[in-house]
Design a protein around this motif. Structure first.
Motif, mmCIF file in Angstrom:
data_model
loop_
_atom_site.group_PDB
_atom_site.id
_atom_site.type_symbol
_atom_site.label_atom_id
_atom_site.label_comp_id
_atom_site.label_asym_id
_atom_site.label_seq_id
_atom_site.Cartn_x
_atom_site.Cartn_y
_atom_site.Cartn_z
ATOM 1 N N GLY A 127 -37.076 -13.125 64.535
ATOM 2 C CA GLY A 127 -37.705 -11.808 64.384
ATOM 3 C C GLY A 127 -36.851 -10.638 64.804
ATOM 4 O O GLY A 127 -37.365 -9.523 64.914
ATOM 5 N N ALA A 128 -35.557 -10.825 65.039
ATOM 6 C CA ALA A 128 -34.701 -9.736 65.530
ATOM 7 C C ALA A 128 -34.378 -8.751 64.410
ATOM 8 O O ALA A 128 -34.476 -9.069 63.219
ATOM 9 C CB ALA A 128 -33.415 -10.302 66.121
ATOM 10 N N ASN A 149 -33.107 -21.656 54.138
ATOM 11 C CA ASN A 149 -32.622 -23.037 54.233
ATOM 12 C C ASN A 149 -31.092 -23.097 54.259
ATOM 13 O O ASN A 149 -30.463 -23.601 53.340
ATOM 14 C CB ASN A 149 -33.172 -23.865 53.076
ATOM 15 C CG ASN A 149 -33.111 -25.350 53.370
ATOM 16 O OD1 ASN A 149 -32.915 -25.770 54.496
ATOM 17 N ND2 ASN A 149 -33.285 -26.154 52.340
ATOM 18 N N TYR A 150 -30.494 -22.575 55.349
ATOM 19 C CA TYR A 150 -29.048 -22.501 55.573
ATOM 20 C C TYR A 150 -28.375 -21.351 54.814
ATOM 21 O O TYR A 150 -27.214 -21.048 55.076
ATOM 22 C CB TYR A 150 -28.324 -23.795 55.171
ATOM 23 C CG TYR A 150 -28.648 -25.010 55.996
ATOM 24 C CD1 TYR A 150 -27.976 -25.267 57.186
ATOM 25 C CD2 TYR A 150 -29.613 -25.903 55.587
ATOM 26 C CE1 TYR A 150 -28.260 -26.402 57.939
ATOM 27 C CE2 TYR A 150 -29.906 -27.036 56.324
ATOM 28 C CZ TYR A 150 -29.231 -27.288 57.499
ATOM 29 O OH TYR A 150 -29.514 -28.404 58.241
ATOM 30 N N HIS A 151 -29.040 -20.709 53.869
ATOM 31 C CA HIS A 151 -28.406 -19.747 52.988
ATOM 32 C C HIS A 151 -28.795 -18.309 53.355
ATOM 33 O O HIS A 151 -29.970 -18.007 53.576
ATOM 34 C CB HIS A 151 -28.786 -20.017 51.532
ATOM 35 C CG HIS A 151 -28.260 -21.315 51.005
ATOM 36 N ND1 HIS A 151 -28.900 -22.514 51.242
ATOM 37 C CD2 HIS A 151 -27.153 -21.612 50.277
ATOM 38 C CE1 HIS A 151 -28.218 -23.492 50.662
ATOM 39 N NE2 HIS A 151 -27.150 -22.976 50.076
ATOM 40 N N ILE A 152 -27.775 -17.441 53.399
ATOM 41 C CA ILE A 152 -27.981 -16.003 53.607
ATOM 42 C C ILE A 152 -28.091 -15.359 52.228
ATOM 43 O O ILE A 152 -27.149 -15.396 51.434
ATOM 44 C CB ILE A 152 -26.800 -15.411 54.401
ATOM 45 C CG1 ILE A 152 -26.795 -15.978 55.831
ATOM 46 C CG2 ILE A 152 -26.861 -13.901 54.427
ATOM 47 C CD1 ILE A 152 -25.586 -15.569 56.646
ATOM 48 N N VAL A 153 -29.264 -14.787 51.926
ATOM 49 C CA VAL A 153 -29.525 -14.241 50.593
ATOM 50 C C VAL A 153 -30.077 -12.823 50.705
ATOM 51 O O VAL A 153 -30.546 -12.399 51.767
ATOM 52 C CB VAL A 153 -30.511 -15.129 49.804
ATOM 53 C CG1 VAL A 153 -29.948 -16.526 49.608
ATOM 54 C CG2 VAL A 153 -31.853 -15.202 50.512
ATOM 55 N N VAL A 170 -31.173 -15.249 61.344
ATOM 56 C CA VAL A 170 -31.482 -13.869 60.979
ATOM 57 C C VAL A 170 -30.153 -13.137 60.792
ATOM 58 O O VAL A 170 -29.211 -13.343 61.553
ATOM 59 C CB VAL A 170 -32.355 -13.186 62.062
ATOM 60 C CG1 VAL A 170 -31.735 -13.294 63.435
ATOM 61 C CG2 VAL A 170 -32.622 -11.725 61.711
ATOM 62 N N TRP A 171 -30.081 -12.328 59.733
ATOM 63 C CA TRP A 171 -28.892 -11.503 59.524
ATOM 64 C C TRP A 171 -29.329 -10.076 59.231
ATOM 65 O O TRP A 171 -30.402 -9.836 58.682
ATOM 66 C CB TRP A 171 -28.001 -12.088 58.433
ATOM 67 C CG TRP A 171 -28.505 -11.975 57.018
ATOM 68 C CD1 TRP A 171 -29.516 -12.685 56.450
ATOM 69 C CD2 TRP A 171 -27.989 -11.112 55.990
ATOM 70 N NE1 TRP A 171 -29.673 -12.334 55.140
ATOM 71 C CE2 TRP A 171 -28.742 -11.366 54.822
ATOM 72 C CE3 TRP A 171 -26.964 -10.177 55.930
ATOM 73 C CZ2 TRP A 171 -28.513 -10.717 53.614
ATOM 74 C CZ3 TRP A 171 -26.729 -9.515 54.728
ATOM 75 C CH2 TRP A 171 -27.492 -9.784 53.603
#
Length: 471
Positions: free
Chosen positions: A292-293, A457-461, A235-236
């Motif tokens: 969920g943060a 899947n590993y990627h921050i988008v 989560v970002w």
């Protein structure tokens, strides 16, 4: 007679001369005869040696004692050596089993690496094909007159969709784009989109300001790929209302694979996130459950692992500022999203504040939305929807409306349901949404950026969104 007297007198003289050193004793023997006995102390020996106490006997005794000690040691140490041998055998057996298990895990990971390499190779080949394919330029055919929806300026829906920056009203040159030609595959796809999601009229669109319904989700933009397996899910976040000492550009990230997820990474801006060098790493006091943060008003909000406890972690003081159990909420795999990941409790932030998305036994798995007091985590109001939580891939809030995504793996899926908390009404919608990397484990909305943040899947988008009013 005289001889006896002489002996007796001699004895007395001797006893008198050797007083203290000799003594005489007279008595009858066993046969009744009178006997005289003399006792004289030895001038050289303090005591008489006893029978059998010579040097040979002493040496023999020492050897016997040494032999007894050795026998005792051998008899007493036999059991410990046997126990030690059994313990070593068990440890060896356990080590062999662990080695076999590690080998199996290594083989499984190697297989996954091979599959990923094959997939990457296929994607590279496909990309090369697409790059080498020439763009086909077709002349614009004549538009049939009976289809009024295709005439330039005939309708507001299509003219709005094809409008571009710098185009004045009445300029129909954009309709000459080859990919929009009547009868071509590109046009058919656009026609289906228009049928599914009516375009907003220009006079009704709020043009990215204020609230409205979700009309459009843009193409995914990839900012970074995780370096390790711990970043497959995560989560970002960016705080829409940041509090000192952190500014509005600060980006936060949590990798959520692991038995004790407690690290919160902070980056000064998106550029630093792309480079992968955090300026702040915080160790959370309680482990995080799933993806969920969220971040809001200088605090991190998250679910404590294996519980329905909500936690507000204050970033300035680096301590827990509030905690509260979410009444009757399912947790740890009871009511997750369709992709799993223990996503039973999902925080969300929008223009109207802090929300939590979950379900209960009473709701029988249907999504429940609760608005929370951001300071105390107290539930202010709740809504029960008719949307099954385990049938949707993810959910987020925009302007007091809940939106759900149909699939987390399909490259071309849709935002398929919405629920309006103002009217307590839900409806089916079909806003196109893309999972570029085919395993989307987190989707959240940032009301200041007007973007969707996702972990695919590993990627921050991220995705741009457009709000407005439906026709």
């Amino acid at each position: 007679m005289w001889s006896l007297a002489i002996v007796w007198i001699s004895s007395l003289l001797v006893s008198t001369q050797a007083q203290g050193t000799a003594s005489v004793w007279r008595g009858n023997d066993r046969s009744g005869r009178c006997q005289y006995s003399f006792t004289v102390a030895s001038p050289t020996e303090a005591s008489c040696p006893s029978v059998g106490s010579g040097p040979e006997m002493e040496a023999l005794k020492s050897r016997l004692e040494l032999l007894e000690v050795m026998v005792a040691r051998l008899a007493g140490g036999e059991a410990p050596r046997a126990a030690a041998g059994t313990g070593l055998q068990e440890a060896y057996t356990q080590a062999i089993g662990e080695k076999a298990q590690l080998q199996r895990e290594k083989d499984r990971l190697a297989q996954q690496v091979d599959e990923l390499q094959q997939r990457v190779a296929e994607l590279q080949k496909e990309a090369e094909k697409l790059r080498s394919r020439p763009c086909q330029q077709l002349p614009p055919p004549t538009v049939p007159q009976h289809d009024s929806s295709l005439r330039p300026g005939a309708g507001t829906a299509l003219s709005h969709l094809v409008s571009r920056p710098g185009r004045t009203q009445g300029d129909t040159s954009s309709l000459r784009d080859p990919s929009w030609q009547y009868g071509s595959p590109g046009y058919q796809e656009l026609k289906a989109e228009v049928a599914e999601v009516p375009a907003p009229r220009p006079e009704d669109t709020e043009d990215y300001t204020g609230c409205g319904e979700l009309l459009f989700v843009g193409e995914p933009v990839t900012h970074r790929k995780a370096d390790t397996i711990a970043g497959k899910y995560g989560v970002w976040m960016q705080d829409p209302e940041p509090v000192a000492p952190y500014g509005p550009g600060m980006v936060w990230r949590i990798d959520t694979i692991g038995s004790e997820v407690r690290q919160l990474f902070g980056y000064e801006d998106m550029e630093q996130l792309s480079r992968g060098f955090p300026t702040k790493v915080l160790l959370l006091p309680e482990a995080v459950e799933s993806t969920g943060a969220t971040m809001y008003r200088g605090s991190l909000y998250y679910q404590r692992r294996r519980s329905r406890t909500l936690i507000r972690y204050d970033l300035a003081s680096e301590s827990v500022a509030a905690r509260r159990d979410l009444p009757h909420a399912g947790f740890h795999g009871q009511f997750p999203y369709s992709w799993g990941g223990y996503t039973d409790i999902d925080f969300a932030v929008d223009e109207e504040g802090l929300w939590v998305i979950y379900s209960t036994n009473k709701a029988k798995g249907a999504i429940v939305i609760s608005q929370l007091d951001p300071h105390s985590l107290e539930v202010k109001r709740s809504w029960e929807t008719n949307i099954r939580k385990t049938t949707v891939a993810n959910a987020f809030m925009i302007c007091g409306r809940l939106y759900t995504v149909a699939s987390y793996t399909s490259p071309n899926t849709t935002v398929n349901y919405s629920f309006n908390t103002a009217t307590s009404q839900s409806k089916a919608i079909s806003v196109p949404f893309k999972n570029r990397h085919r395993y989307n484990s987190m989707i959240d909305y940032n009301p200041i950026q007007r973007k969707l943040f996702a972990w695919d899947n590993y990627h921050i988008v991220s995705y741009d969104v457009r709000l407005g009013k439906q026709q």
